[in-house]
Motif scaffolding. Structure first.
Motif, PDB file in Angstrom:
ATOM      1  N   ASP A 145      -2.255  14.567   2.437  1.00 14.66           N
ATOM      2  CA  ASP A 145      -2.012  13.413   1.582  1.00 14.66           C
ATOM      3  C   ASP A 145      -0.742  12.714   2.047  1.00 14.66           C
ATOM      4  N   ASN A 165       0.828  -1.213   0.000  1.00 16.11           N
ATOM      5  CA  ASN A 165       0.000   0.000   0.000  1.00 16.11           C
ATOM      6  C   ASN A 165       0.854   1.251   0.000  1.00 16.11           C
ATOM      7  N   PRO A 200       1.275   8.565   2.247  1.00 11.19           N
ATOM      8  CA  PRO A 200       1.205   7.164   1.810  1.00 11.19           C
ATOM      9  C   PRO A 200       0.459   6.321   2.849  1.00 11.19           C
ATOM     10  N   LEU A 201      -0.300   5.359   2.363  1.00  6.50           N
ATOM     11  CA  LEU A 201      -1.114   4.532   3.253  1.00  6.50           C
ATOM     12  C   LEU A 201      -0.258   3.736   4.230  1.00  6.50           C
ATOM     13  N   GLU A 212     -15.106  14.924   0.840  1.00  7.44           N
ATOM     14  CA  GLU A 212     -14.562  15.289  -0.475  1.00  7.44           C
ATOM     15  C   GLU A 212     -13.518  16.401  -0.386  1.00  7.44           C
ATOM     16  N   SER A 244       0.436   3.704  -2.260  1.00  7.32           N
ATOM     17  CA  SER A 244      -0.270   4.814  -2.896  1.00  7.32           C
ATOM     18  C   SER A 244      -0.622   5.886  -1.868  1.00  7.32           C
ATOM     19  N   THR A 245      -0.840   7.089  -2.366  1.00 11.19           N
ATOM     20  CA  THR A 245      -1.147   8.222  -1.503  1.00 11.19           C
ATOM     21  C   THR A 245      -2.649   8.278  -1.241  1.00 11.19           C
ATOM     22  N   VAL A 246      -2.997   8.512   0.006  1.00 12.45           N
ATOM     23  CA  VAL A 246      -4.394   8.676   0.408  1.00 12.45           C
ATOM     24  C   VAL A 246      -4.514   9.977   1.201  1.00 12.45           C
ATOM     25  N   THR A 247      -5.730  10.466   1.299  1.00 13.85           N
ATOM     26  CA  THR A 247      -5.967  11.671   2.086  1.00 13.85           C
ATOM     27  C   THR A 247      -6.348  11.263   3.502  1.00 13.85           C
ATOM     28  N   PHE A 248      -5.524  11.667   4.442  1.00 10.54           N
ATOM     29  CA  PHE A 248      -5.808  11.439   5.857  1.00 10.54           C
ATOM     30  C   PHE A 248      -6.586  12.646   6.341  1.00 10.54           C
ATOM     31  N   SER A 249      -7.876  12.443   6.601  1.00 11.40           N
ATOM     32  CA  SER A 249      -8.763  13.548   6.922  1.00 11.40           C
ATOM     33  C   SER A 249      -9.186  13.503   8.382  1.00 11.40           C
TER      34      SER A 249
END
Length: 96
Positions: free
Chosen positions: A44, A23, A46-47, A37, A25-30
């Motif tokens: 952003d 994993n 990495p997971l 959205e 890939s980059t994800v948005t940590f919100s």
């Protein structure tokens, strides 16, 4: 207890490493639960970084919990100890 640690810890570490490699890939940590959205607080990353930081936080929280429990147990044992703190004093044969 140590045997259980040696049985359970390596698979957990291996699983965390496999998840980290798989994993990337980059994800948005919100931190905004109301607007997924366009979050007000989000970055952003990495997971795998989220996974590894979560594992590290769990290890630290568990270690702190074990340390606190050991301190409470030691204090309870110390409070239950006799006031003299050791073996009773030996007396002479004539009763002194």
């Amino acid at each position: 207890m140590k045997l259980l640690r040696w049985i359970l810890l390596p698979p957990v570490v291996l699983l965390a490493m496999v998840l980290a490699v798989a994993n990337r890939s980059t994800v948005t940590f919100s931190l905004d639960p109301f607007d997924p959205e366009t979050p007000a607080l989000g970055i952003d990353v990495p997971l795998f970084l989220i996974v590894l930081v979560s594992v590290l936080f769990g290890i630290l929280a568990g270690g702190f919990g074990a340390w606190a429990q050991a301190r409470r147990k030691a204090a309870r044992i110390k409070a239950a100890a006799p006031a003299g703190g050791g073996l009773p004093a030996l007396r002479n044969a004539d009763g002194d």
